[in-house]
Design a protein around this motif. Structure first.
Motif, mmCIF file in Angstrom:
data_model
loop_
_atom_site.group_PDB
_atom_site.id
_atom_site.type_symbol
_atom_site.label_atom_id
_atom_site.label_comp_id
_atom_site.label_asym_id
_atom_site.label_seq_id
_atom_site.Cartn_x
_atom_site.Cartn_y
_atom_site.Cartn_z
ATOM 1 N N TYR A 61 -25.693 63.501 8.826
ATOM 2 C CA TYR A 61 -25.503 62.072 8.582
ATOM 3 C C TYR A 61 -26.378 61.533 7.459
ATOM 4 N N LYS A 91 -22.065 64.583 10.881
ATOM 5 C CA LYS A 91 -22.390 65.171 12.181
ATOM 6 C C LYS A 91 -23.227 64.145 12.940
ATOM 7 N N ARG A 92 -22.641 63.532 13.952
ATOM 8 C CA ARG A 92 -23.306 62.480 14.711
ATOM 9 C C ARG A 92 -23.550 62.937 16.145
ATOM 10 N N THR A 93 -24.510 62.300 16.795
ATOM 11 C CA THR A 93 -24.880 62.647 18.158
ATOM 12 C C THR A 93 -24.474 61.520 19.097
ATOM 13 N N ILE A 95 -25.114 60.005 22.811
ATOM 14 C CA ILE A 95 -26.025 60.047 23.942
ATOM 15 C C ILE A 95 -25.333 59.370 25.120
ATOM 16 N N SER A 99 -27.789 59.909 30.643
ATOM 17 C CA SER A 99 -28.755 60.930 30.255
ATOM 18 C C SER A 99 -30.174 60.481 30.595
ATOM 19 N N ARG A 109 -25.326 55.476 18.694
ATOM 20 C CA ARG A 109 -25.190 56.745 19.405
ATOM 21 C C ARG A 109 -24.255 56.650 20.609
#
Length: 168
Positions: A61, A91-93, A95, A99, A109
Motif C-alpha cells: 500500500y 495489498k491491504r489488511t 482486521i 480480533s 482496516r
C-alpha cells in the motif's frame, strides 16, 4: 513457447518490473522500491463463450499510494508483454472486529472499507463519482458504480472482467 510463458505469473511480472526499472533513469527512480507482493491470474469467461486472461498484481500500500504515475506505466508494460489485462491493487489488511486488537480498529482496516478501496484500485485510471446499492428480495446486493467520463473508453471493454475479479 518462450521462457516468459513457462514462468509463473509472479516471476513473469517481477521480471517485467526489473526490466522496466533498467530501461531509463526516470524509471529507475520510480521502480527502485517496487516489490511485487503477489500476482493472481484469472481466466474469465464472457457471455459469448470467450475466455479472457487477467492478472491482478498486488503491491504494498505505501508504494501504491506514493507512485501513481509508476502504476500506469506498469499496467501498460504488463499488458503489452503478457497479452492479458492487468490490474494493480494495493495489498491491504483487514482486521476483524472480533480480533484481539488492543486499540480501536482504524476505519481503513474494516472489511467494507478495504473492499471499497479494492474497487477503486481496479478502476485505476477512473474515479468513482457515484454509488448505488440495491438489495434484492433474495438478499443479494447489486452495486451500481458510476465512473467519470474520461475513463469510459479505457474501461468499456473491461467491465465484465472487473466485475468477476471484484466478486472473486
Amino acid at each position: 513457447m518462450s521462457s516468459t510463458q513457462k514462468q509463473n505469473p509472479t516471476e513473469q511480472v517481477t521480471d517485467i518490473v526489473k526490466n522496466l526499472s533498467k530501461s531509463s533513469e526516470e524509471n529507475t527512480k520510480l521502480f527502485k522500491n517496487a516489490k511485487v507482493a503477489e500476482v493472481k491470474q484469472f481466466v474469465i469467461k464472457t457471455e459469448d463463450k470467450k475466455s479472457i486472461k487477467a492478472l491482478v498484481i498486488y503491491l504494498p500500500y505505501p508504494y501504491l499510494r506514493d507512485h501513481k504515475q509508476a502504476v500506469n506505466k506498469l499496467i501498460n508494460e504488463v499488458q503489452s508483454k503478457t497479452g492479458s489485462y492487468a490490474f494493480v491493487v494495493a495489498k491491504r489488511t483487514v482486521i476483524s472486529k472480533w480480533s484481539d486488537f488492543k486499540q480501536v480498529i482504524p476505519k481503513s482496516r474494516t472489511l467494507s472499507d478495504v473492499s471499497d478501496a479494492i474497487l477503486e484500485d481496479l478502476l485505476a485510471p477512473g474515479h468513482i463519482i457515484g454509488r448505488r446499492t440495491r438489495v434484492r428480495l433474495n438478499g443479494t446486493h447489486l452495486y451500481k458504480i458510476h465512473v467519470n467520463e474520461d475513463a469510459r473508453p479505457y474501461l468499456q471493454d473491461k467491465v465484465e472482467t472487473i466485475t468477476q475479479i471484484y466478486q472473486a
